[in-house]
Design a protein around this motif. Structure first.
Motif, short mmCIF file in Angstrom:
data_model
loop_
_atom_site.label_atom_id
_atom_site.label_comp_id
_atom_site.label_asym_id
_atom_site.label_seq_id
_atom_site.Cartn_x
_atom_site.Cartn_y
_atom_site.Cartn_z
N GLY A 34 46.96 19.92 47.79
CA GLY A 34 45.87 19.35 47.00
C GLY A 34 45.56 17.92 47.40
N PHE A 35 46.60 17.16 47.74
CA PHE A 35 46.40 15.77 48.16
C PHE A 35 45.65 15.71 49.49
CE2 PHE A 35 47.94 11.96 50.44
CZ PHE A 35 47.50 10.98 49.56
N LEU A 36 46.04 16.59 50.43
CA LEU A 36 45.38 16.60 51.74
C LEU A 36 43.93 17.04 51.64
CD1 LEU A 36 48.25 18.12 53.93
CD2 LEU A 36 47.55 15.72 53.75
N VAL A 37 43.64 17.94 50.70
CA VAL A 37 42.26 18.36 50.49
C VAL A 37 41.48 17.28 49.74
CG1 VAL A 37 40.79 20.06 49.35
CG2 VAL A 37 42.81 20.80 50.56
N GLY A 38 42.13 16.64 48.77
CA GLY A 38 41.43 15.68 47.93
C GLY A 38 41.04 14.40 48.64
N LEU A 39 41.85 13.95 49.58
CA LEU A 39 41.55 12.67 50.25
C LEU A 39 40.20 12.67 50.96
CD1 LEU A 39 44.90 11.33 51.74
CD2 LEU A 39 43.50 10.34 49.93
N PRO A 40 39.92 13.63 51.84
CA PRO A 40 38.63 13.56 52.55
C PRO A 40 37.42 13.93 51.70
CG PRO A 40 39.81 15.53 53.20
CD PRO A 40 40.74 14.76 52.33
N ILE A 41 37.61 14.54 50.55
CA ILE A 41 36.45 14.99 49.77
C ILE A 41 36.30 14.23 48.46
CG2 ILE A 41 36.67 17.31 50.72
CD1 ILE A 41 37.87 18.21 48.07
N MET A 42 37.00 13.10 48.32
CA MET A 42 36.98 12.42 47.02
C MET A 42 35.62 11.80 46.71
SD MET A 42 39.40 9.18 47.92
CE MET A 42 39.09 8.08 49.31
N ASN A 43 34.76 11.66 47.70
CA ASN A 43 33.43 11.12 47.45
C ASN A 43 32.36 12.19 47.39
OD1 ASN A 43 34.28 8.39 47.39
ND2 ASN A 43 34.34 8.34 49.63
N SER A 103 39.74 9.15 31.13
CA SER A 103 39.06 8.75 32.37
C SER A 103 38.42 9.95 33.06
CB SER A 103 40.07 8.09 33.32
OG SER A 103 40.64 6.94 32.74
N TRP A 104 39.12 11.08 33.05
CA TRP A 104 38.54 12.30 33.63
C TRP A 104 37.28 12.71 32.87
CZ3 TRP A 104 43.92 15.03 34.01
CH2 TRP A 104 44.52 14.69 35.23
N ALA A 139 31.33 1.95 36.32
CA ALA A 139 30.93 0.67 35.73
C ALA A 139 31.90 0.23 34.64
CB ALA A 139 29.52 0.79 35.16
N CYS A 140 32.58 1.20 34.01
CA CYS A 140 33.54 0.88 32.95
C CYS A 140 34.94 0.61 33.50
CB CYS A 140 33.61 2.02 31.94
SG CYS A 140 32.09 2.23 30.99
N GLY A 141 35.10 0.62 34.82
CA GLY A 141 36.38 0.28 35.42
C GLY A 141 37.25 1.44 35.84
N VAL A 142 36.71 2.67 35.81
CA VAL A 142 37.48 3.84 36.22
C VAL A 142 37.39 3.99 37.73
CG1 VAL A 142 37.72 6.34 36.03
CG2 VAL A 142 37.07 5.00 34.02
N THR A 143 38.54 4.03 38.39
CA THR A 143 38.57 4.25 39.84
C THR A 143 38.42 5.74 40.09
OG1 THR A 143 40.14 2.40 39.99
CG2 THR A 143 39.83 3.75 41.96
N THR A 144 37.18 6.15 40.21
CA THR A 144 36.87 7.58 40.23
C THR A 144 37.53 8.31 41.40
OG1 THR A 144 34.81 7.11 41.40
CG2 THR A 144 34.71 7.28 38.99
N SER A 145 37.58 7.69 42.57
CA SER A 145 38.16 8.36 43.73
C SER A 145 39.64 8.69 43.49
CB SER A 145 37.99 7.50 44.98
OG SER A 145 38.58 6.22 44.79
N SER A 146 40.37 7.74 42.93
CA SER A 146 41.79 7.97 42.67
C SER A 146 42.00 9.06 41.62
CB SER A 146 42.46 6.68 42.22
OG SER A 146 42.33 5.66 43.20
N TYR A 147 41.19 9.01 40.57
CA TYR A 147 41.33 10.00 39.51
C TYR A 147 40.92 11.39 39.97
CZ TYR A 147 42.59 6.66 35.87
OH TYR A 147 43.27 5.73 35.11
N LYS A 148 39.95 11.47 40.88
CA LYS A 148 39.57 12.78 41.44
C LYS A 148 40.74 13.40 42.19
CE LYS A 148 34.56 12.45 42.13
NZ LYS A 148 33.51 12.44 43.16
N VAL A 149 41.35 12.61 43.05
CA VAL A 149 42.48 13.11 43.83
C VAL A 149 43.64 13.48 42.92
CG1 VAL A 149 44.17 12.54 45.62
CG2 VAL A 149 41.80 11.80 45.86
N LEU A 150 43.88 12.67 41.88
CA LEU A 150 44.97 12.95 40.95
C LEU A 150 44.75 14.28 40.24
CD1 LEU A 150 47.55 11.98 39.53
CD2 LEU A 150 46.09 10.83 37.84
N ALA A 151 43.51 14.56 39.83
CA ALA A 151 43.23 15.82 39.15
C ALA A 151 43.47 17.01 40.08
CB ALA A 151 41.77 15.82 38.66
#
Length: 526
Positions: free
Chosen positions: A290-299, A387-388, A400-412
Motif C-alpha cells: 500500500g505504501f509503494l502504491v500510495g507514494l506515486p499516486i498521492m496527488n 482529517s480524513w 487550507a486548515c493545515g491538513v497534510t493531505t498527501s501524508s494522510y492519503k498514503v496513511l489511509a
C-alpha cells in the motif's frame, strides 16, 4: 388527459408484460412458487407445476407495476378520478395480458409441432412448457393468464383508491416520524453509558456463543461474511473516510494471502512459519504494498486514482498467474497445504474435548474481526479520522486548515492495505489453498459494494453491507441459477430506496452552549 393516461399505462403494460415473459422464459416464476409453497405450507409442489402461488406471483407483478403507474401519474396529474384509474388499470392488464398470451401461443405451437425450444432457451424443457400451458391446453392458459393480469390491475386500483380516500400512506409516514422522535436511543446511551456498555457486552457474548449452535454450512458462510467485513472495514478507511476511489483493493488481499501461503506451506520454500508470525508478516507486506502504491499516486484524485489502482491489481494478478513465477508463487496451480493455527489445549481442558476445526477457525476470524473493528472505531473518531473526513468533503479546504493531505492519503491506503492483507491471510489459511483465480477484479467490486451498500464512512453500515453482499446470496441459494438475478433486483431496489446506503454515517454537528452565545453577543456590542 385520457390520451396521456393511455400512453403511460400502455408503456407500463409493456414493461410488466416483458418482465412476466422474461421470468417465464428462464423458469423463474415456477421456481419462486415452489419456494413459497415450501415456506407457507410445508408441502412440495410437483416440479414445474402451476399452483396458486404461481398465479399469485403473476398477479403480484401486475399489482406492483399498476401501482407504480398510478403513483407516477398522480404526481404529474395531481389526482385520479375513479373512471381514469379504471381506464389505466384496464389498459395495463390488456397490454400485459396480450404479451404473455402471445408467448404462450408461440410456445404451444412449438410444442405441438415437436420442436425443441431448448435450442433457443435452455431453461424451457418440454415439461416446463406443458406446465405453463396446463398440459398443452393453450386456450385455458391464455384465459388464465389474461384473467390474472386483469385481477392484478383491479387489485392495484382498489388498493390505490383506498389509500387516496384514507390518506393512509401519509398517516403511516407521519406515525413513523413521530415514533422516531419518541425513540431516541442515542440520547439514552448518552445519559446512561452503563446501559450501552452492557448491551455491547451482551452482543459480544451472543456473538461468541453463536458458532457453538449453528451448523457447518452456516459456519462456512459466516466465516466468509466476516472476512469480507474485515476487508470492508479497511476499504472504508480509504473510500468512505478519506474519499479515495480505489478499484484495486484485491491486490492487497492477494499480497496478504500469498505471503501467508509462502511462509506456512511446505512448498515451494518449506519455511512453515508459525501462524501468528506469518499473519503479522502478511499484514506488514500488504502495508508495504500500500505504501509503494500510495507514494506515486498521492496527488491523484477520482477516476485517475481508480484506474492506477486497478492497473496495480492486474499487475499482481498477472504476476502470480505467470509461469515465469511458478517457482515462487506456484503459478496457475497456486499454493497448497497452507498452514492453519494449532488449537490451544485450553478447550480440551475445560470442555473435555477440543472444538471442531471449523468452529475453532471461526473463533479465530471473530477475534481478528473484533480487533480490526476496534481499530476502525478508534481511527474514525480520532484526529486522523477527522482529517480524513475533511479531505473527503473538500481537499482544498482541508489543506487550507493545515491538513497534510498527501501524508494522510498514503496513511489511509497503508492501513487499509494492511487490513486487507490480514483478511487475505485468514482466507488462505481457512481454505488451505490460494490461487490466482481467487483474486479477480470482482473481489474488488464486492469489497467496494460492501462499503457503498452499507453506507460510505459508516462502520455499522459496512458490517451490514458484508452480510448483504456475501451472506444474502447464500440465503438465496435455493433459487439455484436465478439467485443472482433476484439478488441484483434486490440491490437495485435498495439503491433506489436508500441511495446513501442502508446505514449512512451520521453527520457530526457542532453545538454551542447558550452561555457562550451570550458572551459572544456581549463582546459584539459597541
Amino acid at each position: 388527459m385520457m390520451k396521456t393516461i393511455l400512453s403511460k399505462s400502455s408503456k407500463f403494460g409493456i414493461v410488466a408484460g416483458i418482465i412476466l415473459i422474461f421470468c417465464e422464459m428462464i423458469n423463474l416464476t415456477s421456481t419462486l412458487a415452489e419456494i413459497l409453497e415450501k415456506l407457507f405450507t410445508g408441502g412440495t409442489a410437483a416440479k414445474n407445476a402451476i399452483t396458486p402461488f404461481y398465479m399469485g406471483l403473476v398477479v403480484g407483478l401486475i399489482v406492483f407495476f399498476t401501482t407504480i403507474n398510478f403513483l407516477r401519474t398522480r404526481n404529474s396529474q395531481k389526482k385520479y378520478s375513479f373512471g381514469q384509474g379504471f381506464f389505466a388499470a384496464v389498459t395495463i392488464s390488456i397490454v400485459s395480458g396480450l404479451l404473455i398470451s402471445l408467448l404462450n401461443i408461440i410456445l404451444g405451437s412449438y410444442l405441438v409441432n415437436g420442436k425443441d425450444v431448448r435450442v433457443y432457451l435452455e431453461a424451457l424443457a418440454p415439461d416446463v412448457i406443458r406446465a405453463f400451458l396446463f398440459q398443452t391446453d393453450i386456450q385455458k392458459a391464455v384465459t388464465y393468464y389474461f384473467m390474472s393480469t386483469i385481477l392484478g390491475s383491479m387489485a392495484a386500483l382498489i388498493l390505490f383508491w383506498i389509500s387516496q380516500k384514507t390518506n393512509q400512506p401519509a398517516k403511516s409516514v407521519r406515525a413513523l416520524t413521530h415514533l422516531k422522535e419518541k425513540i431516541q436511543i442515542g440520547r439514552a446511551f448518552e445519559r446512561y453509558p452503563a446501559v450501552k456498555t452492557v448491551l455491547i457486552l451482551l452482543l459480544i457474548i451472543a456473538f461468541l456463543l453463536l458458532p457453538l449452535v449453528i451448523n457447518a454450512y452456516t459456519i462456512s458462510v459466516l466465516g466468509i461474511v466476516l472476512i469480507y467485513a474485515i476487508m470492508g472495514l479497511g476499504l472504508n478507511l480509504i473510500v468512505g473516510l478519506s474519499g479515495q476511489l480505489v478499484f484495486g483493493y484485491v491486490a492487497f488481499f492477494a499480497l496478504g494471502a500469498y505471503t501467508f501461503g509462502l511462509l506456512t506451506a511446505p512448498k515451494p520454500f518449506g519455511i512453515e512459519m508459525n501462524f501468528w508470525l506469518a499473519l503479522l508478516v502478511s499484514l506488514i507486506v500488504a502495508g508495504i504494498g500500500g505504501f509503494l502504491v500510495g507514494l506515486p499516486i498521492m496527488n491523484l484524485r477520482g477516476d485517475y486514482l481508480a484506474i492506477v489502482t486497478l492497473g496495480f491489481a492486474e499487475i499482481v494478478r498477472i504476476l502470480i498467474n505467470s509461469n515465469l513465477m511458478a517457482d515462487y508463487t506456484g503459478g496457475p496451480q497456486g499454493i497448497k497445504n497452507i498452514g492453519q493455527p494449532i488449537q490451544p489445549s485450553i478447550f480440551e481442558k475445560y470442555f473435555g474435548e477440543p472444538l471442531e476445526d471449523n468452529v475453532w477457525f471461526l473463533y479465530l476470524i471473530i477475534f481478528v474481526f473484533l480487533i480490526v473493528l476496534y481499530a476502525a472505531f478508534r481511527l474514525q473518531y480520532s484526529r486522523t479520522g477527522r482529517s480524513w473526513e475533511a479531505m473527503r468533503e473538500d481537499e482544498t479546504v482541508a489543506q487550507a486548515c493545515g491538513v497534510t493531505t498527501s501524508s494522510y492519503k498514503v496513511l489511509a491506503i497503508v492501513i487499509g492495505a494492511a487490513i486487507a492483507g490480514a483478511a487475505g491471510a485468514l482466507y488462505a489459511s481457512r481454505n488451505t489453498y490460494t490461487g490466482p483465480s481467487e483474486y479477480a477484479f470482482m473481489v474488488s467490486v464486492n469489497a467496494l459494494a460492501v462499503v457503498v451498500v452499507g453506507g460510505m464512512g459508516s462502520i455499522p453500515g459496512t458490517l451490514l453491507g458484508a452480510f448483504i453482499i456475501k451472506g444474502l446470496p447464500e440465503l438465496l441459494r435455493d433459487l439455484e441459477n436465478y439467485r443472482m438475478v433476484v439478488f441484483g433486483a434486490l440491490l437495485i431496489v435498495m439503491m433506489i430506496i436508500r441511495p446513501e446506503g442502508i446505514w449512512p454515517v451520521k453527520r457530526r454537528k457542532l453545538s454551542v452552549a447558550p452561555e457562550s452565545i451570550e458572551i459572544l453577543k456581549e463582546d459584539l456590542k459597541p
